[in-house]
Design a protein around this motif. Sequence first.
Motif, PDB file in Angstrom:
ATOM      1  N   LEU A 258       0.825  -1.214   0.000  1.00 40.83           N
ATOM      2  CA  LEU A 258       0.000   0.000   0.000  1.00 40.83           C
ATOM      3  C   LEU A 258       0.856   1.259   0.000  1.00 40.83           C
ATOM      4  O   LEU A 258       0.455   2.308  -0.509  1.00 40.83           O
ATOM      5  N   LYS A 282      -6.123  -0.371   6.265  1.00 43.25           N
ATOM      6  CA  LYS A 282      -6.045   0.918   5.558  1.00 43.25           C
ATOM      7  C   LYS A 282      -6.435   2.073   6.485  1.00 43.25           C
ATOM      8  O   LYS A 282      -5.812   3.135   6.456  1.00 43.25           O
ATOM      9  N   THR A 286      -3.879   5.004   7.533  1.00 41.80           N
ATOM     10  CA  THR A 286      -4.240   6.400   7.242  1.00 41.80           C
ATOM     11  C   THR A 286      -4.062   7.269   8.477  1.00 41.80           C
ATOM     12  O   THR A 286      -3.546   8.389   8.404  1.00 41.80           O
ATOM     13  N   ILE A 291      -0.505   6.222   4.421  1.00 42.79           N
ATOM     14  CA  ILE A 291      -1.173   6.267   3.127  1.00 42.79           C
ATOM     15  C   ILE A 291      -2.229   7.365   3.177  1.00 42.79           C
ATOM     16  O   ILE A 291      -2.661   7.789   4.259  1.00 42.79           O
TER      17      ILE A 291
END
Length: 293
Positions: A258, A282, A286, A291
């Motif tokens: 990622l 994810k 974050t 990411i």
Amino acid sequence: MFTGSMVAIITPFDKDGRFDEEAFRQLIEFQIENGTDVIVPCGTTGESATLDHAEHKRVIKSCIEQVDKRVPVLAGTGSNATTEAIELSQNAKTMGADGVLLISPYYNKPSQEGVYRHFKAIADNVAIPQVLYNVPGRTGMNMTAATTIRLADHPNVVGIKEASGDLTQISQIIAAAGDRIHVVSGDDFLTLPMMACGARGVISVTANILPREIKAMVTAINENRYDDARKMHLHLLELHQAMFIETNPVPIKTAASLMGLCGDHLRMPLAELLPDNLARLKTIMTRYGLIDA
């Protein structure tokens, strides 16, 4: 030699399942540029169980070449067959590894005497610094403090990666043999308490994606800046836990992908993260700014 912030580096594969040497060399550069003290190829996180002997040699050789003596290379060469572990360890020595990491025999479930004889045979037959690796959750058996302390008398046994999660056992090893054998953490989330007891560093999974931060925490502990270290430890805790939402190395390789560090290709029988766990990963990444949302 094998102390500080050490990375259990992932082994990238291409879409056809072949070792992606170019990506692997780039991962090594990423680690060295961010202060990692030791590179550890062909461990559990490197999917060593899926590598054949030729691939195993190639991964270690590529690592040694790319590192080019800038930091030590601790090559995973363990096996549940003693003769195979001796052969793999001798190969690593011949290629120029600085030491070998030896997992305790898995599946066989030997007695403590059997574990002792296994490691002693390797140490007797291969003159290279050796770091033992106790991870009951993977091997199905625990190597006791007494066995580790007994092995610490061998001049080729220089360390143990302890991933039992048992701080009492770990403390017993340090108390009895800390002057003869370096204990290092095999669990990112236990690095701070283990180092507070006298461990010398960590062989980290999370360092694959946050090498600078893991090095900073280890440095803070070594400099007795425990307030700083505690803040870093607590800050990183959720991310450490996320690396084990499914079997290692599935989450860490997914996270590295990622971030654009390598592909996310795994070898069977490992499979990609379940959709809910991927979404959770994810979200956590974050929050850490790794990411974009």
